[in-house]
Design a protein around this motif. Structure first.
Motif, mmCIF file in Angstrom:
data_model
loop_
_atom_site.group_PDB
_atom_site.id
_atom_site.type_symbol
_atom_site.label_atom_id
_atom_site.label_comp_id
_atom_site.label_asym_id
_atom_site.label_seq_id
_atom_site.Cartn_x
_atom_site.Cartn_y
_atom_site.Cartn_z
ATOM 1 N N HIS A 48 -17.584 4.459 -8.335
ATOM 2 C CA HIS A 48 -16.946 5.717 -8.715
ATOM 3 C C HIS A 48 -15.834 6.134 -7.759
ATOM 4 O O HIS A 48 -15.575 7.322 -7.597
ATOM 5 N N GLN A 49 -15.194 5.157 -7.119
ATOM 6 C CA GLN A 49 -14.051 5.485 -6.270
ATOM 7 C C GLN A 49 -12.778 5.330 -7.082
ATOM 8 O O GLN A 49 -12.582 4.325 -7.767
ATOM 9 N N ILE A 50 -11.938 6.334 -7.022
ATOM 10 C CA ILE A 50 -10.633 6.275 -7.666
ATOM 11 C C ILE A 50 -9.612 6.051 -6.558
ATOM 12 O O ILE A 50 -9.524 6.832 -5.616
ATOM 13 N N VAL A 51 -8.883 4.950 -6.674
ATOM 14 C CA VAL A 51 -7.908 4.572 -5.650
ATOM 15 C C VAL A 51 -6.530 4.577 -6.298
ATOM 16 O O VAL A 51 -6.354 4.049 -7.392
ATOM 17 N N HIS A 52 -5.577 5.178 -5.620
ATOM 18 C CA HIS A 52 -4.212 5.096 -6.126
ATOM 19 C C HIS A 52 -3.305 4.607 -5.013
ATOM 20 O O HIS A 52 -3.453 4.974 -3.857
ATOM 21 N N LEU A 53 -2.373 3.731 -5.395
ATOM 22 C CA LEU A 53 -1.404 3.164 -4.459
ATOM 23 C C LEU A 53 -0.008 3.628 -4.845
ATOM 24 O O LEU A 53 0.364 3.590 -6.019
ATOM 25 N N TRP A 54 0.712 4.057 -3.828
ATOM 26 C CA TRP A 54 2.076 4.539 -4.027
ATOM 27 C C TRP A 54 3.008 3.693 -3.173
ATOM 28 O O TRP A 54 2.625 3.244 -2.098
ATOM 29 N N LYS A 55 4.228 3.491 -3.625
ATOM 30 C CA LYS A 55 5.220 2.768 -2.839
ATOM 31 C C LYS A 55 6.432 3.657 -2.633
ATOM 32 O O LYS A 55 7.029 4.156 -3.593
ATOM 33 N N PHE A 56 6.789 3.837 -1.361
ATOM 34 C CA PHE A 56 7.925 4.674 -0.995
ATOM 35 C C PHE A 56 8.945 3.841 -0.234
ATOM 36 O O PHE A 56 8.598 2.854 0.415
ATOM 37 N N ASP A 57 10.189 4.258 -0.291
ATOM 38 C CA ASP A 57 11.261 3.534 0.393
ATOM 39 C C ASP A 57 11.118 3.621 1.905
ATOM 40 O O ASP A 57 11.387 2.665 2.629
ATOM 41 N N ASN A 91 -7.038 8.570 3.392
ATOM 42 C CA ASN A 91 -5.614 8.266 3.249
ATOM 43 C C ASN A 91 -5.250 7.184 4.245
ATOM 44 O O ASN A 91 -5.717 7.204 5.385
ATOM 45 N N GLN A 92 -4.424 6.257 3.808
ATOM 46 C CA GLN A 92 -3.918 5.208 4.690
ATOM 47 C C GLN A 92 -2.446 5.008 4.400
ATOM 48 O O GLN A 92 -2.030 5.044 3.241
ATOM 49 N N LEU A 93 -1.673 4.804 5.453
ATOM 50 C CA LEU A 93 -0.278 4.397 5.299
ATOM 51 C C LEU A 93 -0.245 2.907 5.583
ATOM 52 O O LEU A 93 -0.705 2.453 6.628
ATOM 53 N N LEU A 94 0.279 2.136 4.637
ATOM 54 C CA LEU A 94 0.273 0.676 4.740
ATOM 55 C C LEU A 94 1.701 0.163 4.863
ATOM 56 O O LEU A 94 2.620 0.708 4.261
ATOM 57 N N ASN A 95 1.866 -0.905 5.641
ATOM 58 C CA ASN A 95 3.123 -1.613 5.736
ATOM 59 C C ASN A 95 2.968 -2.952 5.039
ATOM 60 O O ASN A 95 1.897 -3.567 5.089
ATOM 61 N N ALA A 96 4.025 -3.419 4.406
ATOM 62 C CA ALA A 96 3.979 -4.709 3.728
ATOM 63 C C ALA A 96 3.799 -5.821 4.749
ATOM 64 O O ALA A 96 4.395 -5.795 5.832
ATOM 65 N N ALA A 97 2.972 -6.787 4.423
ATOM 66 C CA ALA A 97 2.806 -7.973 5.252
ATOM 67 C C ALA A 97 4.082 -8.833 5.145
ATOM 68 O O ALA A 97 4.788 -8.753 4.135
ATOM 69 N N PRO A 98 4.348 -9.641 6.149
ATOM 70 C CA PRO A 98 5.589 -10.435 6.103
ATOM 71 C C PRO A 98 5.523 -11.623 5.124
ATOM 72 O O PRO A 98 6.433 -12.423 5.074
#
Length: 103
Positions: A48-57, A91-98
């Motif tokens: 019952h976890q609702i996860v949403h992912l957002w992508k920002f510049d 909440n987590q802020l994620l960086n793209a892996a290389p």
């Protein structure tokens, strides 16, 4: 109502209803869904976890998005319905892996 007599399944159903009837329409109406990668619901592990992912510049884009969203009356009406149903929020802020794809 978060009383122990209410099952988590009932709270989850109410969350899904709030997102379906108010949250998602508010995001679409305001154009806020353009930054959304997707919504996901857990199938294993804690249920019952609702996860949403957002992508920002960048950080400024992220801050501007949330500032505008939290000033949107339709979204805040939804948030008022959802907030009492939240049992936990992370909440987590994620960086793209290389390596690999980046949506």
């Amino acid at each position: 109502d978060r009383s122990p007599s209410r099952g988590l399944g009932d709270v989850y159903k109410r969350q899904v209803e709030a997102y379906s009837k108010k949250g998602w329409p508010a995001l679409q109406k305001g154009g806020f869904d353009k930054k959304l990668v997707g919504y996901f619901i857990s199938d294993t592990g804690p249920l019952h976890q609702i996860v949403h992912l957002w992508k920002f510049d960048d950080d400024a884009d992220r801050r501007s998005h949330w500032k505008r969203l939290f000033a949107n009356d339709d979204f805040m009406d939804f948030a008022g319905d959802l907030r009492p149903l939240l049992l936990n929020q992370q909440n987590q802020l994620l960086n793209a892996a290389p390596w690999g794809p980046h949506p």
